[in-house]
Design an enzyme around this catalytic site. Structure first.
Site, mmCIF file in Angstrom:
data_model
loop_
_atom_site.group_PDB
_atom_site.id
_atom_site.type_symbol
_atom_site.label_atom_id
_atom_site.label_comp_id
_atom_site.label_asym_id
_atom_site.label_seq_id
_atom_site.Cartn_x
_atom_site.Cartn_y
_atom_site.Cartn_z
ATOM 1 N N HIS A 25 37.947 50.580 54.016
ATOM 2 C CA HIS A 25 37.713 49.829 55.260
ATOM 3 C C HIS A 25 38.896 49.955 56.227
ATOM 4 O O HIS A 25 39.075 49.116 57.109
ATOM 5 C CB HIS A 25 37.464 48.354 54.956
ATOM 6 C CG HIS A 25 36.197 48.092 54.195
ATOM 7 N ND1 HIS A 25 34.952 48.290 54.741
ATOM 8 C CD2 HIS A 25 35.996 47.663 52.927
ATOM 9 C CE1 HIS A 25 34.029 47.988 53.849
ATOM 10 N NE2 HIS A 25 34.632 47.613 52.731
ATOM 11 N N HIS A 76 38.640 43.805 43.307
ATOM 12 C CA HIS A 76 39.022 42.408 43.536
ATOM 13 C C HIS A 76 39.132 41.563 42.267
ATOM 14 O O HIS A 76 39.367 40.353 42.354
ATOM 15 C CB HIS A 76 38.044 41.714 44.505
ATOM 16 C CG HIS A 76 38.112 42.224 45.904
ATOM 17 N ND1 HIS A 76 37.600 41.534 46.984
ATOM 18 C CD2 HIS A 76 38.625 43.368 46.418
ATOM 19 C CE1 HIS A 76 37.787 42.222 48.091
ATOM 20 N NE2 HIS A 76 38.407 43.352 47.763
ATOM 21 N N GLU A 125 43.424 45.710 53.170
ATOM 22 C CA GLU A 125 42.287 46.314 53.862
ATOM 23 C C GLU A 125 41.121 45.358 54.083
ATOM 24 O O GLU A 125 40.193 45.688 54.813
ATOM 25 C CB GLU A 125 41.807 47.554 53.112
ATOM 26 C CG GLU A 125 41.044 47.293 51.842
ATOM 27 C CD GLU A 125 39.748 48.107 51.795
ATOM 28 O OE1 GLU A 125 39.528 48.961 52.657
ATOM 29 O OE2 GLU A 125 38.955 47.834 50.887
ATOM 30 N N ASN A 126 41.167 44.166 53.484
ATOM 31 C CA ASN A 126 40.126 43.158 53.706
ATOM 32 C C ASN A 126 40.684 41.903 54.366
ATOM 33 O O ASN A 126 40.061 40.848 54.342
ATOM 34 C CB ASN A 126 39.464 42.762 52.383
ATOM 35 C CG ASN A 126 38.752 43.902 51.701
ATOM 36 O OD1 ASN A 126 39.002 44.171 50.530
ATOM 37 N ND2 ASN A 126 37.866 44.595 52.401
ATOM 38 N N HIS A 155 42.463 53.392 45.087
ATOM 39 C CA HIS A 155 41.480 52.449 45.631
ATOM 40 C C HIS A 155 40.076 52.992 45.364
ATOM 41 O O HIS A 155 39.615 53.894 46.053
ATOM 42 C CB HIS A 155 41.727 52.303 47.141
ATOM 43 C CG HIS A 155 41.061 51.122 47.767
ATOM 44 N ND1 HIS A 155 41.576 49.847 47.683
ATOM 45 C CD2 HIS A 155 39.922 51.024 48.489
ATOM 46 C CE1 HIS A 155 40.793 49.014 48.350
ATOM 47 N NE2 HIS A 155 39.776 49.705 48.838
ATOM 48 N N ASP A 161 44.232 43.371 46.932
ATOM 49 C CA ASP A 161 43.513 43.219 48.200
ATOM 50 C C ASP A 161 43.562 41.802 48.783
ATOM 51 O O ASP A 161 43.055 40.863 48.167
ATOM 52 C CB ASP A 161 42.034 43.576 48.020
ATOM 53 C CG ASP A 161 41.810 44.919 47.368
ATOM 54 O OD1 ASP A 161 42.401 45.164 46.310
ATOM 55 O OD2 ASP A 161 41.012 45.710 47.894
ATOM 56 N N HIS A 185 40.536 47.486 44.984
ATOM 57 C CA HIS A 185 39.178 47.618 45.516
ATOM 58 C C HIS A 185 38.150 46.706 44.864
ATOM 59 O O HIS A 185 37.280 46.178 45.547
ATOM 60 C CB HIS A 185 38.671 49.065 45.451
ATOM 61 C CG HIS A 185 37.310 49.266 46.043
ATOM 62 N ND1 HIS A 185 37.038 49.084 47.383
ATOM 63 C CD2 HIS A 185 36.135 49.657 45.478
ATOM 64 C CE1 HIS A 185 35.755 49.352 47.611
ATOM 65 N NE2 HIS A 185 35.191 49.686 46.472
#
Length: 268
Positions: A68, A181, A39-40, A154, A8, A179
């Site tokens: 997200h 991290h 996604e972040n 995820h 991520d 997801h």
């Protein structure tokens, strides 16, 4: 095929590190195909179309998203015209874009990239991830119509990720978790030849609380009250991920090597 996957991407720190370092890392590791979970990447919540183009222009072949996926509203339209971006298969039946797609590397070898969301401990209930991925894998046989197959799982629960790894063992080249991290220390080849790691970690500032500036998360943990919004940490980023090498005939994995580069945590 040598597949390089980055966990991520978190905010500006992660984006900048990817943009500045990806071409060199790709060349140094002889990567044939690069996948990045982003996604972040935009303010820690979702991915904007501009930031998606920045990451693709830096050398990514495919971007995966997550829960997200559509927090940045322009992604709703952008994903329909950009096939290199993959949203989760089981996000919603009406969601735009695709949850799986087939790509080719420069030598013409075909790789199926799929993403699936877990159900355990997630804020909303998504469709069954196992039946969703099963329907895709039945259509695309590893070592037949495709030379490699990669699954980004995820979700929160390590047990669910491991379950997905064993469910897909021998049917895909790799199942890699995202997801949470935090990179896990369980990279391995499963019995039937699928590479697996519970979580690849993040590309972001680890002097943080999973990529967010420390003050607001700590306030909420200590007092139980929110005072402000979370904001991504902006210090030096660590790039985390895995390098997977696959056999072109069987599609199964020959090796998996995690990496952690730069930033605060120990380099591997």
């Amino acid at each position: 095929m040598r597949i390089m996957f980055f966990g991520d991407v978190m905010g500006r720190a992660g984006r900048s590190a990817i943009i500045n370092e990806l071409q060199n890392l790709r060349s140094k590791n002889g990567a044939d195909f690069v996948i990045i979970n982003a996604e972040n990447a935009s303010s820690g919540l979702g991915l904007s179309s501009q930031h998606a183009m920045d990451i693709l222009s830096a050398g990514a072949d495919c971007i995966t998203l997550g829960d997200h996926a559509f927090d940045q509203k322009d992604m709703m339209q952008f994903i329909e015209k950009e096939p290199r971006i993959i949203r989760p298969l089981n996000y919603a039946k009406s969601a735009p874009g695709k949850g799986a797609n087939i790509f080719s590397d420069k030598r013409g070898r075909r790789i199926l990239v799929s993403q699936i969301l877990g159900q355990v401990f997630m804020k909303r209930t998504f469709d069954d991830p196992f039946s969703c991925i099963d329907s895709i894998l039945k259509k695309h046989t590893l070592g037949g119509s495709i030379q490699a197959s990669f699954v980004d799982i995820h979700c929160e629960a390590t047990s669910e990720k491991m379950g997905m790894g064993h469910f897909c063992d021998g049917r895909v080249s790799a199942v890699i978790g995202t997801h949470t991290h935090i990179p896990t220390a369980d990279a391995m080849l499963l019995p039937k030849g699928t590479a697996y790691q519970t979580d690849a970690g993040m590309c972001g500032d680890y002097d943080s609380v999973i990529g967010m500036e420390k003050s607001e998360p700590l306030r909420r943990f200590v007092t139980g009250m929110a005072k402000g919004r979370f904001s991504p940490a902006t210090g030096s980023a660590t790039l985390c991920g895995v390098l997977v090498e696959t056999d072109d005939i069987s599609g199964k994995s020959l090796s998996i090597k995690p990496f952690k580069l730069g930033g605060k945590i120990a380099t591997t």
